[in-house]
Write a protein that holds these residues in place. Structure first.
Motif, short mmCIF file in Angstrom:
data_model
loop_
_atom_site.label_atom_id
_atom_site.label_comp_id
_atom_site.label_asym_id
_atom_site.label_seq_id
_atom_site.Cartn_x
_atom_site.Cartn_y
_atom_site.Cartn_z
N LEU A 703 0.82 -1.21 0.00
CA LEU A 703 0.00 0.00 0.00
C LEU A 703 0.85 1.26 0.00
O LEU A 703 0.44 2.31 -0.49
CB LEU A 703 -0.93 0.00 1.22
CG LEU A 703 -1.84 -1.23 1.36
CD1 LEU A 703 -2.68 -1.11 2.63
CD2 LEU A 703 -2.74 -1.38 0.15
N LYS A 704 2.05 1.12 0.54
CA LYS A 704 2.96 2.27 0.64
C LYS A 704 3.70 2.51 -0.67
O LYS A 704 3.86 3.66 -1.10
CB LYS A 704 3.94 2.01 1.77
CG LYS A 704 5.07 3.02 1.86
CD LYS A 704 6.06 2.61 2.94
CE LYS A 704 7.27 3.55 2.93
NZ LYS A 704 8.30 3.12 3.91
N ASN A 705 4.17 1.44 -1.31
CA ASN A 705 5.10 1.58 -2.43
C ASN A 705 4.44 1.58 -3.80
O ASN A 705 5.08 1.93 -4.79
CB ASN A 705 6.14 0.46 -2.39
CG ASN A 705 7.02 0.53 -1.15
OD1 ASN A 705 7.22 1.60 -0.59
ND2 ASN A 705 7.51 -0.62 -0.72
N TYR A 706 3.18 1.14 -3.88
CA TYR A 706 2.53 1.02 -5.18
C TYR A 706 1.31 1.94 -5.26
O TYR A 706 0.65 2.23 -4.25
CB TYR A 706 2.10 -0.43 -5.42
CG TYR A 706 3.28 -1.37 -5.54
CD1 TYR A 706 4.02 -1.44 -6.71
CD2 TYR A 706 3.67 -2.16 -4.45
CE1 TYR A 706 5.11 -2.30 -6.81
CE2 TYR A 706 4.76 -3.00 -4.54
CZ TYR A 706 5.49 -3.07 -5.73
OH TYR A 706 6.57 -3.90 -5.83
N PRO A 707 1.00 2.38 -6.45
CA PRO A 707 -0.13 3.34 -6.64
C PRO A 707 -1.49 2.65 -6.58
O PRO A 707 -2.24 2.63 -7.58
CB PRO A 707 0.15 3.93 -8.02
CG PRO A 707 0.85 2.83 -8.78
CD PRO A 707 1.69 2.14 -7.76
N ILE A 708 -1.81 2.09 -5.42
CA ILE A 708 -3.08 1.37 -5.25
C ILE A 708 -4.19 2.41 -5.05
O ILE A 708 -4.11 3.25 -4.15
CB ILE A 708 -3.02 0.42 -4.05
CG1 ILE A 708 -1.81 -0.54 -4.17
CG2 ILE A 708 -4.32 -0.35 -3.92
CD1 ILE A 708 -1.85 -1.43 -5.35
N ASN A 740 -7.66 6.43 5.57
CA ASN A 740 -6.66 7.43 5.92
C ASN A 740 -5.55 7.54 4.89
O ASN A 740 -4.86 8.56 4.84
CB ASN A 740 -6.07 7.11 7.30
CG ASN A 740 -7.11 7.22 8.41
OD1 ASN A 740 -8.03 8.06 8.32
ND2 ASN A 740 -6.98 6.40 9.44
N LEU A 741 -5.33 6.46 4.10
CA LEU A 741 -4.31 6.48 3.05
C LEU A 741 -4.85 7.00 1.73
O LEU A 741 -4.13 7.06 0.73
CB LEU A 741 -3.74 5.07 2.84
CG LEU A 741 -2.96 4.48 4.01
CD1 LEU A 741 -2.56 3.02 3.70
CD2 LEU A 741 -1.72 5.30 4.29
N GLY A 742 -6.17 7.35 1.72
CA GLY A 742 -6.78 7.85 0.50
C GLY A 742 -7.13 6.76 -0.47
O GLY A 742 -7.27 7.01 -1.68
N ILE A 743 -7.29 5.54 0.01
CA ILE A 743 -7.60 4.40 -0.85
C ILE A 743 -9.05 3.99 -0.62
O ILE A 743 -9.51 3.88 0.52
CB ILE A 743 -6.66 3.23 -0.53
CG1 ILE A 743 -5.20 3.61 -0.82
CG2 ILE A 743 -7.03 1.99 -1.34
CD1 ILE A 743 -4.20 2.55 -0.41
N LYS A 744 -9.77 3.76 -1.70
CA LYS A 744 -11.16 3.34 -1.63
C LYS A 744 -11.23 1.84 -1.31
O LYS A 744 -10.33 1.09 -1.65
CB LYS A 744 -11.87 3.59 -2.95
CG LYS A 744 -11.86 5.05 -3.39
CD LYS A 744 -12.71 5.92 -2.49
CE LYS A 744 -12.80 7.35 -3.00
NZ LYS A 744 -13.65 8.21 -2.13
N THR A 745 -12.32 1.44 -0.66
CA THR A 745 -12.50 0.03 -0.33
C THR A 745 -13.74 -0.51 -1.02
O THR A 745 -14.78 0.15 -1.10
CB THR A 745 -12.64 -0.18 1.19
OG1 THR A 745 -13.69 0.64 1.67
CG2 THR A 745 -11.35 0.15 1.90
N VAL A 746 -13.59 -1.76 -1.50
CA VAL A 746 -14.71 -2.51 -2.06
C VAL A 746 -14.77 -3.81 -1.28
O VAL A 746 -13.81 -4.57 -1.23
CB VAL A 746 -14.51 -2.81 -3.56
CG1 VAL A 746 -15.68 -3.65 -4.08
CG2 VAL A 746 -14.40 -1.52 -4.35
N VAL A 747 -15.93 -4.08 -0.65
CA VAL A 747 -16.11 -5.31 0.11
C VAL A 747 -16.89 -6.28 -0.76
O VAL A 747 -17.99 -5.97 -1.23
CB VAL A 747 -16.83 -5.05 1.44
CG1 VAL A 747 -17.01 -6.36 2.21
CG2 VAL A 747 -16.07 -4.04 2.28
#
Length: 822
Positions: A703-708, A740-747
Motif C-alpha cells: 500500500l505504501k510503495n505502489y499506486p493502489i 486514511n491512506l486515500g484508498i477506496k474500499t470494495v467489500v
C-alpha cells in the motif's frame, strides 16, 4: 548351402583369413599371369626379331656360299693361262682336253653345277662338258649382249628362261658367266649352268623356326629360287615382292612376319617369310610353362601360409570363446596361452581383462543398485523389490504399503548451504531413515520411498511414520548449522489402491502432493478422489487449450455499488466456461490451471479486449462507469502485456481512467511486475485495485510503495462479520486504515441485509455481492445499467427482499446436501 558356408566363415577368423589369402592369391595369379603374358610377349617378340635376323643372315651366307661355290670353278678356269693365251679352238684337242678336265672336275665336285663350258669371243667355238665341239653365234644370246660391256673378271648370274639360255641344253635354272680377260681384252667367256635345288634346301635349313619360307627374286621381280610354297600361310607373295618395306627390320603381315635382304652381286633380293602360327605356338608353349611354374609356386605358398596361420592363430578360438563368456558375464574363463606372438599377447590381455572385470563387477553392481549420493538402494532396486513383493504375495493377498517421503522446503537448504552441502544433508537424511528400516530407497532429488508389510491394519503404517519422524527430532548438523528436517508423506497400499509398481508410485506421489497442499509436514493416504482430482486437472488442462477457439468462454459482469449514495460505480468482469464435454466448469477449477499452463495469457488478452468493448457500450449510458478487470501475475509477466493493453485502449477508444485493473498480492511479490508493469499501468491512466486483501501476506509495504487506488476486502471476512468479533474488527480496521491512506474500499461477497448495514456503519466505499446483483450476462448487464435508477437502485425494501431470497436459497442448498449424504 551357400548361406551355411558364409555363416561358417563369419564365425571363424582363421577360415576367413584363409579365404582372404586364397582370394588375394587368385588376384595375384591373375595379375602375375597378365604380367607374365606381356613379359613373355615382349621377350618372344624380341626373340622373334633376333631369330628372324639370324635366320636372314644364315640364309644370306648360304646364298653367298652357294654362289661362291658355283662361281669359283669359273673364276679358276677364267684365270687359266691356257684360256687367256690361246684361242678356243675345238680342233685343238690338247686345249679342249685341259679345259674339259677342269670343267669335269668342278662338275663332279659341285652337284649344283650341271655343265661348264667356255666360248671363244671371235670364233664362237665352244668347249665344255656334255657339249660336242661346236660353234655358236654369241650375238644370239641375251647374256652376251649384257656381258660385252664387262671387262673385268666378275661373275654374273642369269636366270635361265626363254630369253636367257645356256650352251649345253641342260635343265639348269641359273647361268653363271665369267669373262676371260687377256691383256685387258675379253677373249672369251666361261660359263656354268647351275641347278638351284640345292640352294632351296639350304635356304629351308637356314631358319631357326619351322614354317619359314625363302624366295629369291631378281631386279625384274622374277623368282630366282623358291624354297617352298607360302599359299598355306595366306600370304600374297607378289605384294611382298612389290613392297618397299622389310629391308631394315621384320614387318608383320597379319599374324606372319617377313624380312628382305638385297644382294649386291648378283642383283637379287632375298625374301624370308615366317609363319605366325609357329611363332605363336612357341609363345604359347613358353607362356604355358611359365604359368605352370607360377601356379605351382602359388600353391606351395598357400599351403605354407595356411599351415603358418593355423600354427600362429591356434589361440584365436579360445580367445573368441573367452570373449563370449565375458560378454555373458562369466569372468572366470581363462585362456593361459603360451604363444609369444601378438595373438598370444591378445590372449593374455583378454585374461587380464576378465580378471579386471571380475574385480570391478562388484563395484559396477554397487553403481547399478546404489544411489551414489546417499548410499541407499536406488530406484532400480526399488522397482525390483516392489515387483518381488507383488509376486510373493500369498493367496490372501497380504498387504504392503509404499511410503513416498518428500522433504519440505529442501530448496531453502540448498539455497542457504549450496548443492554440495545439500547432498550431504540428503545423505544424513537417508541414513536416519535407514536406521529405522532397511527398505528405504532414494527415488529422486529430495524424495525417498519406504516399503513395509502391513500385517494387520494401517495403524502399523502410522506407527512407522511416527518412528521416522522421531528419527528427526534431533537436528541435522551441516557446516555448524542445525537443521530440523520436516517431510511430508504420501501412502499407497497394495492391493487396496493398485496392483503394479508404477500405479502404486503414482498414487503415493498424488497423496504426498495433497499432504503438501494441506500445509506440509503432513501425512496423506491415497484415495480415489485424489486420483479423480488429478485426472480432472489433466482433462481441464487439455480442454482449456481449445476452449477459446470453440467460443466456450464467455463473460459475466457483477455490479459494484456505492454505499454513500447507492449509485452504480461499475462492474467486475467475471470469466465463465461452458464446455461441450465437461459442462459448466467453475473458475475455481480452471483459472489456476490456466495460470500453470500459461493459457491465461491468451485468455487474459481476450478478457481485457472484450471488457473494454463492453465498457465502450456502457459509457454511452454512464460516462464515469468503471470496468474492473482481473489480471493474472502470469499475464503481467508476459513481455507483450503492456503493448496489448495499449493496443486495446487505442482500438476501442475507451478512457483509461475508466479501466480498473485488479491484481493480487502474488503480482506484487514479483519485483519486476511491481516496479515496472504496475507503475506503467498507472502512468497510462489505469486504476489499480488490490484484490483479495487479507488472504495472503497483506504487507503494508504494498500500500505504501505502489499506486493502489482501490482495496478489495475478501469475502471470507464478511461471511461472519455479524457473529465473530475478530472478523468485525479486522474488517473495520482495514477500512479505516486505507481510508486514511486515500484508498477506496470494495467489500466483496455481501449477501445479507445485516452485512450491508454493518458495512454502511464502517463507512465502506463500495459493496459487491449477491444482495445487489448476481453476475449478469452481457445483455442483462446493459439492461441493468439502463434501468438502474428506476429498478435496481438499492433501498431498504429492495435489500431486504434480496436478502430473504438468498437466505431461502441457502437453506434449500443445505437441505439438498443433507439429503444427498443420507
Amino acid at each position: 548351402m551357400l548361406d551355411k558356408a558364409k555363416n561358417l566363415f563369419k564365425e571363424s577368423f582363421v577360415k576367413r583369413l584363409v579365404v582372404l589369402i586364397c582370394f588375394f592369391n587368385i588376384i595375384l595369379i591373375v595379375l602375375f599371369t597378365l604380367m607374365t603374358y606381356f613379359i613373355t610377349r615382349i621377350n618372344t617378340s624380341s626373340d622373334v626379331n633376333e631369330s628372324v635376323e639370324k635366320s636372314l643372315n644364315t640364309a644370306v651366307r648360304n646364298v653367298e656360299d652357294f654362289l661362291d661355290d658355283c662361281s669359283q670353278p669359273l673364276k679358276i678356269a677364267a684365270d687359266c693361262s691356257a684360256l687367256k693365251e690361246l684361242q678356243i679352238d675345238p680342233s685343238n684337242s690338247a686345249l679342249a682336253a685341259d679345259v674339259l678336265d677342269i670343267f669335269e672336275s668342278s662338275v663332279s665336285e659341285n652337284s649344283s653345277i650341271l655343265a661348264m663350258w667356255c666360248v671363244d669371243e671371235e670364233t664362237g667355238s665352244v668347249v665344255g662338258t656334255g657339249i660336242d665341239n661346236k660353234q655358236v653365234a654369241l650375238s644370239e644370246y641375251a647374256w652376251y649382249n649384257d656381258m660385252i660391256y664387262q671387262t673385268d673378271s666378275m661373275c654374273s648370274f642369269y636366270l635361265i628362261d626363254s630369253q636367257i639360255k645356256g650352251l649345253s641344253g641342260s635343265d639348269a635354272d641359273l647361268l653363271a658367266i665369267v669373262p676371260i680377260v687377256n691383256d685387258d681384252n675379253v677373249v672369251g667367256y666361261a660359263g656354268a649352268e647351275i641347278s638351284t635345288e640345292l640352294l632351296s634346301v639350304k635356304l629351308m635349313n637356314s631358319s631357326f623356326y619351322s614354317g619359314t619360307y625363302c624366295i629369291i627374286y631378281n631386279s625384274d621381280k622374277s623368282t630366282v629360287v623358291d624354297s617352298g610354297s607360302v599359299s598355306d600361310m595366306g600370304v600374297d607373295v607378289s605384294s611382298l615382292v612389290s613392297s618397299e618395306y622389310g629391308f631394315a627390320s621384320p614387318v608383320s603381315v597379319g599374324t606372319n612376319y617377313y624380312i628382305k635382304f638385297r644382294l649386291t652381286s648378283p642383283d637379287w633380293t632375298l625374301l624370308m617369310v615366317f609363319d605366325g602360327k609357329v611363332i605363336a605356338g612357341n609363345f604359347n608353349k613358353q607362356f604355358a610353362q611359365q604359368i605352370m611354374i607360377l601356379i605351382c609356386l602359388f600353391v606351395l605358398e598357400i599351403v605354407a601360409a595356411i599351415n603358418l596361420i593355423r600354427h600362429e592363430s591356434k589361440d584365436i578360438p579360445e580367445i573368441s570363446g573367452s570373449i563370449a563368456e565375458i560378454s555373458a558375464g562369466n569372468y572366470n574363463f581363462r585362456i593361459n596361452s603360451d604363444s609369444q606372438n601378438e595373438i598370444g599377447l591378445i590372449a593374455n590381455s583378454v585374461d587380464k581383462l576378465a580378471q579386471t572385470l571380475q574385480d570391478k563387477n562388484a563395484v559396477i553392481d554397487d553403481y547399478v543398485n546404489l544411489d551414489p549420493t546417499t548410499g541407499l538402494q536406488n530406484r532400480y532396486r526399488m522397482y525390483e523389490m516392489i515387483n518381488d513383493l507383488i509376486i510373493s504375495r500369498d493367496e490372501a493377498r497380504s498387504r504392503f504399503a509404499l511410503l513416498f517421503i518428500d522433504i519440505d522446503n529442501f530448496k531453502w537448504i540448498t539455497e542457504a548451504l549450496g548443492h554440495r552441502q545439500g547432498d550431504e544433508f540428503l545423505k544424513v537424511f537417508g541414513q536416519r531413515i535407514k536406521s529405522i528400516t532397511q527398505r528405504v530407497y532414494r527415488f529422486s532429488g529430495d524424495e525417498f520411498v519406504v516399503l513395509m508389510d502391513v500385517v494387520q491394519s494401517l495403524g502399523e503404517v502410522d506407527e512407522m511414520i511416527d518412528k521416522l519422524k522421531g528419527a528427526f527430532e534431533r537436528p541435522i548438523e551441516i557446516l555448524n548449522s542445525k537443521i530440523y528436517a520436516k517431510f511430508s508423506v504420501g501412502v499407497s497400499v497394495y492391493p487396496d489402491d493398485e496392483t503394479n509398481a508404477d500405479m502404486l508410485l503414482r498414487d503415493a506421489d498424488i497423496a504426498v502432493s495433497r499432504a503438501k497442499e494441506k500445509g506440509k509436514d503432513r501425512v496423506s493416504y491415497f484415495n480415489n478422489n485424489q486420483h479423480k482430482n488429478v485426472l480432472n486437472k489433466t482433462i481441464i488442462s487439455q480442454r482449456l487449450e481449445k476452449a477459446l477457439e470453440r467460443n466456450e468462454l464467455y463473460l459475466n459482469y457483477q455490479p459494484i455499488v456505492s454505499v454513500e449514495n447507492g449509485d452504480i460505480h461499475g462492474f467486475e468482469v467475471l470469466l465463465r466456461w461452458e464446455s461441450e464435454e465437461l459442462g459448466s466448469v467453475s473458475p475455481a477449477d480452471f483459472v489456476n490451471i490456466a495460470e500453470e499452463t500459461g493459457a491465461i495469457v491468451k485468455i487474459g488478452q481476450w478478457i481485457f479486449e472484450m471488457g473494454c468493448r463492453r465498457l465502450k457500450l456502457m459509457n454511452e449510458y454512464k460516462k464515469d462507469i468503471i470496468m474492473s478487470i482481473n489480471v493474472s501475475p502470469v499475464q503481467m509477466r508476459s513481455p507483450d502485456f503492456l503493448n496489448n493493453v495499449k493496443r486495446v485502449i487505442e482500438i476501442t477508444g475507451v478512457n483509461p481512467s475508466n479501466i480498473q485493473v485488479e491484481i493480487t498480492e502474488g503480482s506484487l511479490v514479483d519485483s519486476k511486475a511491481g516496479s515496472n508493469v504496475i507503475n506503467e499501468l498507472n502512468n497510462m491512466g489505469l486504476l489499480i485495485a488490490l484484490d483479495d486483501f487479507g488472504t495472503g501476506y497483506s504487507s503494508m509495504k504494498y500500500l505504501k510503495n505502489y499506486p493502489i487506488k482501490t482495496l478489495k476486502v475478501d469475502k471470507s471476512f464478511v461471511d461472519e462479520i455479524g457473529s465473530k468479533k475478530k472478523d468485525y474488527r479486522i474488517t473495520e480496521s482495514i477500512i479505516d486504515m486505507v481510508r486514511n491512506l486515500g484508498i477506496k474500499t470494495v467489500v466483496e461477497g455481501v449477501e445479507t441485509i445485516e452485512q450491508y448495514n454493518i458495512l454502511v456503519e464502517m463507512k465502506c466505499d463500495y459493496i459487491q455481492g449477491f444482495i445487489m446483483s448476481k453476475p449478469l450476462s452481457e445483455s442483462d448487464s446493459l439492461e441493468f445499467l439502463k434501468h438502474y435508477d428506476e429498478l435496481h437502485k438499492p433501498d431498504k425494501e429492495y435489500l431486504e427482499h434480496n436478502s430473504n431470497v438468498l437466505a431461502a436459497e441457502k437453506l434449500e442448498r443445505e437441505r439438498l446436501s443433507q439429503t444427498a449424504k443420507k
